[in-house]
Write an enzyme that holds these catalytic residues in place. Structure first.
Site, mmCIF file in Angstrom:
data_model
loop_
_atom_site.group_PDB
_atom_site.id
_atom_site.type_symbol
_atom_site.label_atom_id
_atom_site.label_comp_id
_atom_site.label_asym_id
_atom_site.label_seq_id
_atom_site.Cartn_x
_atom_site.Cartn_y
_atom_site.Cartn_z
ATOM 1 N N SER A 101 1.067 4.046 -26.878
ATOM 2 C CA SER A 101 1.006 5.430 -26.369
ATOM 3 C C SER A 101 1.346 6.431 -27.465
ATOM 4 N N LEU B 206 -9.885 13.069 -24.856
ATOM 5 C CA LEU B 206 -9.587 11.956 -23.949
ATOM 6 C C LEU B 206 -10.507 10.765 -24.215
ATOM 7 N N LEU C 116 5.719 -17.790 -13.922
ATOM 8 C CA LEU C 116 7.085 -17.960 -14.439
ATOM 9 C C LEU C 116 8.129 -18.096 -13.326
ATOM 10 N N GLY C 117 7.690 -18.020 -12.081
ATOM 11 C CA GLY C 117 8.645 -18.156 -10.977
ATOM 12 C C GLY C 117 9.758 -17.121 -11.092
ATOM 13 N N GLU D 173 -4.607 9.109 -18.538
ATOM 14 C CA GLU D 173 -5.943 9.176 -19.182
ATOM 15 C C GLU D 173 -7.063 9.001 -18.162
ATOM 16 N N PHE E 87 -16.283 13.823 -6.351
ATOM 17 C CA PHE E 87 -14.921 14.291 -6.642
ATOM 18 C C PHE E 87 -14.374 15.217 -5.553
HETATM 19 P P1 TGC Z 1 -17.221 18.406 -15.419
HETATM 20 O O1 TGC Z 1 -17.932 19.574 -14.806
HETATM 21 O O2 TGC Z 1 -17.671 17.027 -15.093
HETATM 22 O O3 TGC Z 1 -17.202 18.558 -17.001
HETATM 23 C C1 TGC Z 1 -16.843 19.764 -17.646
HETATM 24 C C2 TGC Z 1 -17.519 19.774 -19.002
HETATM 25 O O4 TGC Z 1 -17.024 18.662 -19.779
HETATM 26 C C3 TGC Z 1 -18.102 17.755 -20.094
HETATM 27 N N1 TGC Z 1 -17.544 16.402 -19.967
HETATM 28 C C4 TGC Z 1 -17.193 15.674 -21.034
HETATM 29 N N2 TGC Z 1 -17.305 15.915 -22.348
HETATM 30 C C5 TGC Z 1 -16.846 14.980 -23.179
HETATM 31 N N3 TGC Z 1 -16.291 13.825 -22.734
HETATM 32 C C6 TGC Z 1 -16.155 13.534 -21.429
HETATM 33 N N4 TGC Z 1 -15.584 12.404 -21.028
HETATM 34 C C7 TGC Z 1 -16.621 14.488 -20.501
HETATM 35 N N5 TGC Z 1 -16.647 14.566 -19.132
HETATM 36 C C8 TGC Z 1 -17.219 15.735 -18.831
HETATM 37 C C9 TGC Z 1 -19.192 18.069 -19.094
HETATM 38 O O5 TGC Z 1 -20.449 17.708 -19.606
HETATM 39 C C10 TGC Z 1 -19.031 19.560 -18.945
HETATM 40 O O6 TGC Z 1 -19.579 20.157 -20.099
HETATM 41 P P2 TGC Z 1 -20.280 21.609 -20.035
HETATM 42 O O7 TGC Z 1 -20.846 21.805 -21.397
HETATM 43 O O8 TGC Z 1 -21.316 21.506 -18.951
HETATM 44 O O9 TGC Z 1 -19.194 22.583 -19.704
HETATM 45 O O10 TGC Z 1 -15.656 18.584 -15.088
HETATM 46 P P3 TGC Z 1 -14.835 18.358 -13.766
HETATM 47 O O11 TGC Z 1 -13.928 19.514 -13.583
HETATM 48 O O12 TGC Z 1 -15.783 17.999 -12.637
HETATM 49 O O13 TGC Z 1 -13.898 17.112 -14.139
HETATM 50 C C11 TGC Z 1 -14.379 15.899 -14.442
HETATM 51 C C12 TGC Z 1 -13.250 14.828 -14.433
HETATM 52 C C13 TGC Z 1 -12.625 14.691 -13.060
HETATM 53 C C14 TGC Z 1 -13.944 13.541 -14.769
HETATM 54 C C15 TGC Z 1 -12.184 15.182 -15.455
HETATM 55 O O14 TGC Z 1 -11.489 16.288 -15.051
HETATM 56 C C16 TGC Z 1 -11.226 14.051 -15.717
HETATM 57 O O15 TGC Z 1 -11.516 13.208 -16.556
HETATM 58 N N6 TGC Z 1 -10.019 14.009 -15.050
HETATM 59 C C17 TGC Z 1 -8.972 13.086 -15.399
HETATM 60 C C18 TGC Z 1 -7.858 13.836 -16.119
HETATM 61 C C19 TGC Z 1 -7.276 13.049 -17.239
HETATM 62 O O16 TGC Z 1 -7.796 12.058 -17.697
HETATM 63 N N7 TGC Z 1 -6.148 13.524 -17.753
HETATM 64 C C20 TGC Z 1 -5.531 12.915 -18.875
HETATM 65 C C21 TGC Z 1 -4.405 13.766 -19.427
HETATM 66 S S1 TGC Z 1 -3.851 13.263 -21.037
HETATM 67 C C22 TGC Z 1 -3.036 11.818 -20.755
HETATM 68 O O17 TGC Z 1 -2.970 11.275 -19.709
HETATM 69 C C23 TGC Z 1 -2.397 11.240 -21.944
HETATM 70 S S2 TGC Z 1 -1.534 9.770 -21.657
HETATM 71 C C24 TGC Z 1 -1.592 9.199 -23.233
HETATM 72 C C25 TGC Z 1 -0.665 8.128 -23.570
HETATM 73 O O18 TGC Z 1 0.572 8.252 -23.410
HETATM 74 O O19 TGC Z 1 -1.188 7.117 -24.110
HETATM 75 P P1 FAD Z 2 -3.074 12.900 -8.900
HETATM 76 O O1 FAD Z 2 -4.199 13.584 -9.580
HETATM 77 O O2 FAD Z 2 -2.259 13.689 -7.930
HETATM 78 O O3 FAD Z 2 -3.652 11.601 -8.163
HETATM 79 C C1 FAD Z 2 -2.882 10.885 -7.176
HETATM 80 C C2 FAD Z 2 -3.813 9.846 -6.545
HETATM 81 O O4 FAD Z 2 -4.938 10.493 -5.935
HETATM 82 C C3 FAD Z 2 -4.407 8.872 -7.589
HETATM 83 O O5 FAD Z 2 -4.484 7.589 -7.037
HETATM 84 C C4 FAD Z 2 -5.810 9.421 -7.831
HETATM 85 O O6 FAD Z 2 -6.720 8.427 -8.260
HETATM 86 C C5 FAD Z 2 -6.149 9.956 -6.432
HETATM 87 N N1 FAD Z 2 -7.175 10.997 -6.491
HETATM 88 C C6 FAD Z 2 -7.104 12.227 -7.069
HETATM 89 N N2 FAD Z 2 -8.248 12.890 -6.917
HETATM 90 C C7 FAD Z 2 -9.080 12.067 -6.222
HETATM 91 C C8 FAD Z 2 -10.435 12.178 -5.747
HETATM 92 N N3 FAD Z 2 -11.174 13.264 -5.979
HETATM 93 N N4 FAD Z 2 -10.944 11.139 -5.071
HETATM 94 C C9 FAD Z 2 -10.229 9.999 -4.859
HETATM 95 N N5 FAD Z 2 -8.948 9.830 -5.280
HETATM 96 C C10 FAD Z 2 -8.400 10.869 -5.951
HETATM 97 N N6 FAD Z 2 -0.848 14.059 -19.324
HETATM 98 C C11 FAD Z 2 -1.026 14.830 -20.422
HETATM 99 O O7 FAD Z 2 -1.664 15.880 -20.357
HETATM 100 N N7 FAD Z 2 -0.507 14.462 -21.625
HETATM 101 C C12 FAD Z 2 0.210 13.331 -21.780
HETATM 102 O O8 FAD Z 2 0.657 13.020 -22.896
HETATM 103 C C13 FAD Z 2 0.440 12.496 -20.633
HETATM 104 N N8 FAD Z 2 1.218 11.390 -20.734
HETATM 105 C C14 FAD Z 2 1.539 10.687 -19.599
HETATM 106 C C15 FAD Z 2 2.467 9.647 -19.679
HETATM 107 C C16 FAD Z 2 2.836 8.948 -18.536
HETATM 108 C C17 FAD Z 2 3.870 7.873 -18.618
HETATM 109 C C18 FAD Z 2 2.225 9.252 -17.291
HETATM 110 C C19 FAD Z 2 2.573 8.470 -16.051
HETATM 111 C C20 FAD Z 2 1.312 10.284 -17.209
HETATM 112 C C21 FAD Z 2 0.968 11.029 -18.348
HETATM 113 N N9 FAD Z 2 0.109 12.125 -18.287
HETATM 114 C C22 FAD Z 2 -0.115 12.908 -19.392
HETATM 115 C C23 FAD Z 2 -0.405 12.568 -16.991
HETATM 116 C C24 FAD Z 2 -1.582 11.753 -16.472
HETATM 117 O O9 FAD Z 2 -2.743 12.033 -17.181
HETATM 118 C C25 FAD Z 2 -1.726 12.076 -14.965
HETATM 119 O O10 FAD Z 2 -0.633 11.459 -14.321
HETATM 120 C C26 FAD Z 2 -3.042 11.584 -14.416
HETATM 121 O O11 FAD Z 2 -4.131 12.333 -14.914
HETATM 122 C C27 FAD Z 2 -3.062 11.640 -12.864
HETATM 123 O O12 FAD Z 2 -2.601 12.861 -12.391
HETATM 124 P P2 FAD Z 2 -1.454 12.906 -11.245
HETATM 125 O O13 FAD Z 2 -0.353 12.032 -11.673
HETATM 126 O O14 FAD Z 2 -1.170 14.332 -10.977
HETATM 127 O O15 FAD Z 2 -2.110 12.219 -9.989
#
Ligand code: TGC
Ligand code: FAD
Length: 390
Positions: A94, A242, A341-342, A366, A386
């Site tokens: 991470s 991402l 591993l029980g 992610e 979504f």
């Molecule tokens: P949507 O309308 O689908 O897309 C908006 C614009 O983005 C483009 N796009 C992408 N571009 C590059 N890569 C991708 N994977 C892309 N997905 C979509 C899309 O073409 C569009 O472009 P444009 O030019 O038309 O504007 O957007 P939406 O609002 O419907 O959302 C899509 C969705 C739900 C898939 C997205 O919001 C999503 O992936 N949600 C999950 C959030 C997430 O992953 N959060 C992570 C936070 S960081 C983290 O967790 C770090 S942990 C790290 C660690 O500790 O290791």
């Molecule tokens: P929610 O979005 O509230 O989701 C809760 C549940 O609802 C999930 O099961 C989900 O799949 C479900 N759900 C949501 N929407 C839908 C839908 N449309 N249809 C069906 N099911 C749905 N974020 C950062 O920006 N930067 C970081 O560095 C980062 N590090 C992290 C480190 C850790 C240890 C953790 C636990 C999280 C971290 N995150 C970070 C945040 C992480 O990306 C979010 O937790 C993740 O995107 C999910 O968001 P949430 O926890 O608010 O869950």
């Protein structure tokens, strides 16, 4: 226990010498330097900062970026490195993912030449730490609605809002903050110590305990206008970052699964019940074979994904499939190992419980498992499921 890496389909024959060299140097680091520390760090809930310098020396920070002191290795070598790190602990992977694939990549892909020259060499050297603030308390899976704002005030921006679950959040020297600005999502570089910017460590996690996780608070936080990442207009900009990190997680999860499988095989061979090693019983063999089969499928998936990325042909949805399935596979392997591993499976001296707890977070961050399912469902049917605002 000596780690025996499963390679049932002889995939090592498909890696270049350079890729194997990267893997062996990271494997040695994890074996000799990280694993002696990680179980205690997990128990204490502490990120092992003392390992940052060595990870930097190995070229692991921003490893797949070119120039600015970065190692410039290929996607497969990068994947193998992350696989080894997560074989140690997901928290270690991470740190490297957030530093390189999220923070440094955001600056690399979206920043000005000045921003890149200022930050990337020190971040690659591990002298500075970066975090990536996208998620907010009310906007996790759906970051498009995020509420943090950046308002223009002369030659400054004023930032207000809160971020949550931010890896490296309380140890970072600079944060990449995603905020609404002029009706678009845009990225900003906010240095620690800037008045109005603070962090609070999130305590009480039973998962990813070797990783620093924090809330970030921005209250009338003023930053110079040249701290905006200029090429960030819209959600596409953070989603591009991402993709890089999800790619690394797909590989990393396989490392955690390999660690568990190796532990299960070793234990089953020496644990005697009913007069024979438990590995001689069909039900135990089935669990071991299920693990090996799933790991082999995920290793093949990573290999192909890496070669697609190398040729520039990889699609974000293909990365989603690998992140989703490899993490689910690893979690299943960790649970199966715990079972084999029980009672010993619940003890901290074995790794499977630590990996199992970590992988619960990896499944969520992610993009959750289910969000990746919907990304793939959308890709194959052309219909977005979504819900409103998605
Ligand atoms: P949507 O309308 O689908 O897309 C908006 C614009 O983005 C483009 N796009 C992408 N571009 C590059 N890569 C991708 N994977 C892309 N997905 C979509 C899309 O073409 C569009 O472009 P444009 O030019 O038309 O504007 O957007 P939406 O609002 O419907 O959302 C899509 C969705 C739900 C898939 C997205 O919001 C999503 O992936 N949600 C999950 C959030 C997430 O992953 N959060 C992570 C936070 S960081 C983290 O967790 C770090 S942990 C790290 C660690 O500790 O290791
Ligand atoms: P929610 O979005 O509230 O989701 C809760 C549940 O609802 C999930 O099961 C989900 O799949 C479900 N759900 C949501 N929407 C839908 C839908 N449309 N249809 C069906 N099911 C749905 N974020 C950062 O920006 N930067 C970081 O560095 C980062 N590090 C992290 C480190 C850790 C240890 C953790 C636990 C999280 C971290 N995150 C970070 C945040 C992480 O990306 C979010 O937790 C993740 O995107 C999910 O968001 P949430 O926890 O608010 O869950």
């Amino acid at each position: 226990m000596t780690f025996k890496a499963p390679d049932y389909y002889q995939l090592d024959e498909l890696y270049s010498d350079e890729e194997l060299l990267v893997r062996s140097s990271v494997r040695k680091f994890v074996e000799e330097r990280a694993l002696p520390l990680l179980p205690a760090c997990f128990e204490e809930g502490r990120f092992p900062r003392e390992l940052i310098g060595e990870m930097a020396e190995l070229g692991l920070l921003g490893a797949n970026l070119e120039g600015y002191g970065c190692a410039g290795i290929g996607p497969v070598a990068y994947g193998l490195a992350l696989q080894e790190l997560e074989r140690g602990d997901s928290g270690l992977r991470s740190f490297v993912s957030v530093q390189g694939s999220l923070g440094m990549y955001a600056i690399y892909a979206h920043g000005t030449e000045e921003q890149k020259s200022r930050w990337l060499p020190e971040l690659a050297a591990g002298k500075k730490i970066v975090c990536f603030g996208l998620t907010e308390p009310d906007f996790g899976s759906n970051p498009s609605g995020l509420q943090t704002r950046a308002d223009t005030a002369g030659d400054e921006y004023i930032l207000n809002g809160n971020k949550m679950w931010i890896t490296n959040g309380s140890i970072a020297d600079v944060a990449v903050i995603w905020a609404q600005c002029d009706g678009e999502i845009s990225g900003f570089l906010v240095e620690s110590g800037t008045p109005g910017f603070s962090s609070t460590t999130q305590k009480g996690k039973w998962s990813l305990r070797t990783s620093d996780t924090a809330e970030l608070h921005l209250e009338d936080c003023r930053i110079p206008s040249d701290c905006r990442l200029p090429k960030t207009t819209g959600l596409k900009a953070p989603l591009m970052c991402l993709n890089q990190a999800r790619y690394g997680i797909a590989w990393g999860a396989v490392g955690a699964a390999m660690a568990c499988y190796s532990e299960a095989l070793d234990y089953a061979g020496s644990r005697v019940q009913f007069g024979s090693p438990i590995s001689s019983y069909q039900l135990v063999q089935q669990k071991l074979v299920d693990m090996l089969s799933a790991i082999t499928a995920s290793q093949l998936r990573c290999q192909r994904l890496g070669r697609l990325k190398e040729s520039g042909a990889v699609r974000p949805q293909q990365i989603s499939l690998a992140k989703r399935d490899n993490v689910a596979m690893a979690l299943e392997c960790a649970r199966n190992t715990r079972d084999v591993l029980g009672a010993n499976g619940i003890m901290e001296e074995y790794q499977c419980g630590r990996h199992m707890r970590n992988l619960e977070s990896v499944k969520t961050y992610e993009g959750t498992h289910d969000i990746h399912t919907l990304i793939l469902g959308n890709d194959i049917t052309g219909i977005s499921a979504f819900g409103e605002g998605g």
